[in-house]
Write a protein that holds these residues in place. Structure first.
Motif, PDB file in Angstrom:
ATOM      1  N   SER A  11       6.339  14.833   1.988  1.00  0.00           N
ATOM      2  CA  SER A  11       5.358  14.733   0.914  1.00  0.00           C
ATOM      3  C   SER A  11       5.874  15.488  -0.303  1.00  0.00           C
ATOM      4  N   LYS A  12       5.368  15.096  -1.441  1.00  0.00           N
ATOM      5  CA  LYS A  12       5.794  15.736  -2.673  1.00  0.00           C
ATOM      6  C   LYS A  12       5.171  17.123  -2.754  1.00  0.00           C
ATOM      7  N   PRO A  13       5.831  18.031  -3.423  1.00  0.00           N
ATOM      8  CA  PRO A  13       5.272  19.377  -3.573  1.00  0.00           C
ATOM      9  C   PRO A  13       3.920  19.325  -4.285  1.00  0.00           C
ATOM     10  N   MET A  14       3.051  20.226  -3.882  1.00  0.00           N
ATOM     11  CA  MET A  14       1.706  20.246  -4.442  1.00  0.00           C
ATOM     12  C   MET A  14       1.458  21.635  -5.036  1.00  0.00           C
ATOM     13  N   PRO A  15       0.844  21.688  -6.205  1.00  0.00           N
ATOM     14  CA  PRO A  15       0.545  22.998  -6.785  1.00  0.00           C
ATOM     15  C   PRO A  15      -0.368  23.805  -5.856  1.00  0.00           C
ATOM     16  N   ALA A  16      -0.189  25.112  -5.872  1.00  0.00           N
ATOM     17  CA  ALA A  16      -0.970  25.993  -4.991  1.00  0.00           C
ATOM     18  C   ALA A  16      -2.460  25.871  -5.269  1.00  0.00           C
ATOM     19  N   ARG A  17      -2.840  25.739  -6.539  1.00  0.00           N
ATOM     20  CA  ARG A  17      -4.259  25.608  -6.891  1.00  0.00           C
ATOM     21  C   ARG A  17      -4.862  24.352  -6.269  1.00  0.00           C
ATOM     22  N   THR A  18      -4.136  23.258  -6.327  1.00  0.00           N
ATOM     23  CA  THR A  18      -4.608  22.002  -5.741  1.00  0.00           C
ATOM     24  C   THR A  18      -4.771  22.154  -4.231  1.00  0.00           C
ATOM     25  N   GLN A  19      -3.820  22.820  -3.610  1.00  0.00           N
ATOM     26  CA  GLN A  19      -3.903  23.039  -2.161  1.00  0.00           C
ATOM     27  C   GLN A  19      -5.131  23.881  -1.812  1.00  0.00           C
ATOM     28  N   VAL A  25     -12.554  22.316  -0.037  1.00  0.00           N
ATOM     29  CA  VAL A  25     -13.343  21.103   0.224  1.00  0.00           C
ATOM     30  C   VAL A  25     -13.369  20.812   1.721  1.00  0.00           C
ATOM     31  N   SER A  26     -12.234  20.983   2.363  1.00  0.00           N
ATOM     32  CA  SER A  26     -12.156  20.754   3.804  1.00  0.00           C
ATOM     33  C   SER A  26     -13.086  21.708   4.559  1.00  0.00           C
TER      34      SER A  26
END
Length: 94
Positions: A11-19, A25-26
């Motif tokens: 998967s593409k890297p994801m910003p820490a804030r988005t994670q 939400v989870s």
């Protein structure tokens, strides 16, 4: 073949804030599911108790027709108490 490893696309890297947002939400979704489940279980148990009390009322009224009004009042009071308890439980979880 059995035992073969299947290569997965990374998967593409994801910003820490988005994670963090996704994790929040989870977690909120998990809590909401638990609350819904708890309400459903309590409601189901209350319905079973009301059904039992209704059957018992019918049985007692048949056995003691002279006390049918008193029996009906006692069972109605118990059912009302159960309904209030379920309502209080549900409001407490909201």
């Amino acid at each position: 073949m059995s035992g073969e490893l299947i290569r997965r696309q990374a998967s593409k890297p994801m910003p820490a804030r988005t994670q963090r947002v996704i994790n929040n939400v989870s977690n909120e979704t998990y809590v909401e599911r638990a609350v819904i489940h708890a309400k459903a279980v309590v409601a189901e148990q209350a319905l079973n108790e009301v059904a039992y009390l209704t059957a018992l009322k019918n049985q007692l009224e048949t056995a003691h027709p002279d006390a049918s009004e008193s029996i009906a009042f006692i069972v109605a009071t118990a059912v009302q108490g159960i309904a209030q308890s379920v309502g209080n439980f549900a409001r407490g979880l909201d």
